[in-house]
Design a protein around this motif. Sequence first.
Motif, short mmCIF file in Angstrom:
data_model
loop_
_atom_site.label_atom_id
_atom_site.label_comp_id
_atom_site.label_asym_id
_atom_site.label_seq_id
_atom_site.Cartn_x
_atom_site.Cartn_y
_atom_site.Cartn_z
N SER A 47 0.84 -1.20 0.00
CA SER A 47 0.00 0.00 0.00
C SER A 47 0.87 1.25 0.00
N GLN A 55 -5.43 1.26 5.99
CA GLN A 55 -4.76 1.03 4.73
C GLN A 55 -5.02 -0.40 4.28
N MET A 114 2.71 1.32 6.38
CA MET A 114 2.09 0.71 5.20
C MET A 114 1.87 -0.78 5.45
#
Length: 300
Positions: A47, A55, A114
């Motif tokens: 991501s 996310q 992420m």
Amino acid sequence: MSDGTRLRRFGARGLVIVLAGALVGVLAPASPASAAVPGLMRISATSSFTSNNFQSVVAVCPVGKVLLGAGYEIIGAAGEVTVDDFRPNGSATTAPTSVYVGAYEIDELADPWMVKAYAVCADPVAGLVRIAVTNAYDAADVHSVVASCPTGKVLTGTGFEMQEVVGKGIVDDLRPNGTSATAPTAVDVRAYEADPFFGPWTLTAYAVCANPLPGLVQVSATSGTSSDDYRSSTAVCPSGKVLTGGGFEARDAFGQVVVDDFSPNGGPATGPTSVITGAYEEDPYSSDWSVRTFALCASM
């Protein structure tokens, strides 16, 4: 016709042909055995690196391949993010080909982070399907559910999904059955509320199942036990076997520990042979705990 008459009728040349045929039958090498999981590989997708509260990312197998198992990794959060969705696609009648990973911040986190999804992919495998089982919709602090493969099938991969708990749930166990001598056929998933959450929520267990694979077994490895903030362990497939999927267990943690990494090795040109689980305490936790990693391994 007597044996002697046969020899006179066919002559020496006929005898040579007959004997040569017999020798070919004896000496010709057998065809090599087919690999249990041909075309095995691991791919990944990541991501954006942001400070968003949620996310997600999808790792998709290349065209013509199917998903046997999966993994994930949270980068930059160090125990402040929980994976809410670890969901293979597919159904009870269709083979999975991708995995979706979605994660929430447990508490507000200013730093960027992420999420990375891993897909363990292979050429089509006979009978491959995805089974989903969801527990009762209620406000219990702990939810658990088991997804079992249909009769005659074995477990190659696992997954889970929490609904409506929105970052306040932690999956503590993603535990396949089986042993180092027997094939796995089910996965047991358990989740705890990370912080008090008064609404109802559900937990779904996903089992990726196929017709029996040669040599399929479950092996595991456990970290040391302590009250350290971070623990990890790596389960390695026995020699001659490759990894199709796996699972994990945070032992004696009771929702106080977040599994931050569940990462198979390998790459786009290399089949995985091991998986590592890394876990952080979500808040300071004084009790001793450990992390156990499960690897599902089949013959090469």
